[in-house]
Design a protein around this motif. Structure first.
Motif, mmCIF file in Angstrom:
data_model
loop_
_atom_site.group_PDB
_atom_site.id
_atom_site.type_symbol
_atom_site.label_atom_id
_atom_site.label_comp_id
_atom_site.label_asym_id
_atom_site.label_seq_id
_atom_site.Cartn_x
_atom_site.Cartn_y
_atom_site.Cartn_z
ATOM 1 N N MET A 217 27.744 12.600 -7.298
ATOM 2 C CA MET A 217 28.622 13.680 -7.662
ATOM 3 C C MET A 217 28.566 13.856 -9.181
ATOM 4 N N THR A 218 28.419 15.080 -9.598
ATOM 5 C CA THR A 218 28.330 15.359 -11.034
ATOM 6 C C THR A 218 29.596 16.075 -11.495
ATOM 7 N N LEU A 219 29.725 16.217 -12.786
ATOM 8 C CA LEU A 219 30.855 16.943 -13.343
ATOM 9 C C LEU A 219 30.846 18.400 -12.883
ATOM 10 N N ASP A 220 29.685 18.979 -12.724
ATOM 11 C CA ASP A 220 29.588 20.350 -12.211
ATOM 12 C C ASP A 220 30.126 20.442 -10.774
ATOM 13 N N ASP A 221 29.891 19.389 -9.974
ATOM 14 C CA ASP A 221 30.428 19.349 -8.610
ATOM 15 C C ASP A 221 31.952 19.314 -8.626
ATOM 16 N N VAL A 222 32.506 18.514 -9.524
ATOM 17 C CA VAL A 222 33.959 18.420 -9.653
ATOM 18 C C VAL A 222 34.535 19.766 -10.081
ATOM 19 N N LYS A 223 33.895 20.403 -11.031
ATOM 20 C CA LYS A 223 34.349 21.713 -11.507
ATOM 21 C C LYS A 223 34.291 22.748 -10.391
ATOM 22 N N ALA A 224 33.219 22.756 -9.619
ATOM 23 C CA ALA A 224 33.083 23.709 -8.517
ATOM 24 C C ALA A 224 34.160 23.465 -7.457
ATOM 25 N N TYR A 225 34.452 22.210 -7.175
ATOM 26 C CA TYR A 225 35.502 21.870 -6.216
ATOM 27 C C TYR A 225 36.853 22.386 -6.704
ATOM 28 N N GLN A 226 37.144 22.161 -7.969
ATOM 29 C CA GLN A 226 38.414 22.613 -8.544
ATOM 30 C C GLN A 226 38.523 24.133 -8.471
ATOM 31 N N GLN A 227 37.466 24.823 -8.787
ATOM 32 C CA GLN A 227 37.473 26.280 -8.764
ATOM 33 C C GLN A 227 37.690 26.817 -7.341
ATOM 34 N N GLN A 228 37.125 26.133 -6.350
ATOM 35 C CA GLN A 228 37.215 26.610 -4.980
ATOM 36 C C GLN A 228 38.530 26.217 -4.302
ATOM 37 N N TRP A 229 39.018 24.986 -4.516
ATOM 38 C CA TRP A 229 40.115 24.469 -3.722
ATOM 39 C C TRP A 229 41.433 24.288 -4.467
#
Length: 52
Positions: free
Chosen positions: A1-13
């Motif tokens: 999991m990368t920081l970009d994955d965390v950011k995308a999760y936050q943006q979506q959920w």
């Protein structure tokens, strides 16, 4: 999991979700005027919470 994955999760959920806060304590110690600036405030009794 990368920081970009965390950011995308936050943006979506997480982003733009509505939150409900529960504040427990002595009413005389709580700044009710401030709480009302956050949104609608509903006061409940101990009986409503605990059933006795």
């Amino acid at each position: 999991m990368t920081l970009d994955d965390v950011k995308a999760y936050q943006q979506q959920w997480v982003k733009d979700r509505t939150y409900t806060y529960a504040v427990l304590g002595d009413k005389s110690d709580i700044d009710m005027d401030y709480l009302r600036t956050l949104g609608p405030v509903t006061e409940v009794t101990q009986e409503q919470i605990f059933g006795y």
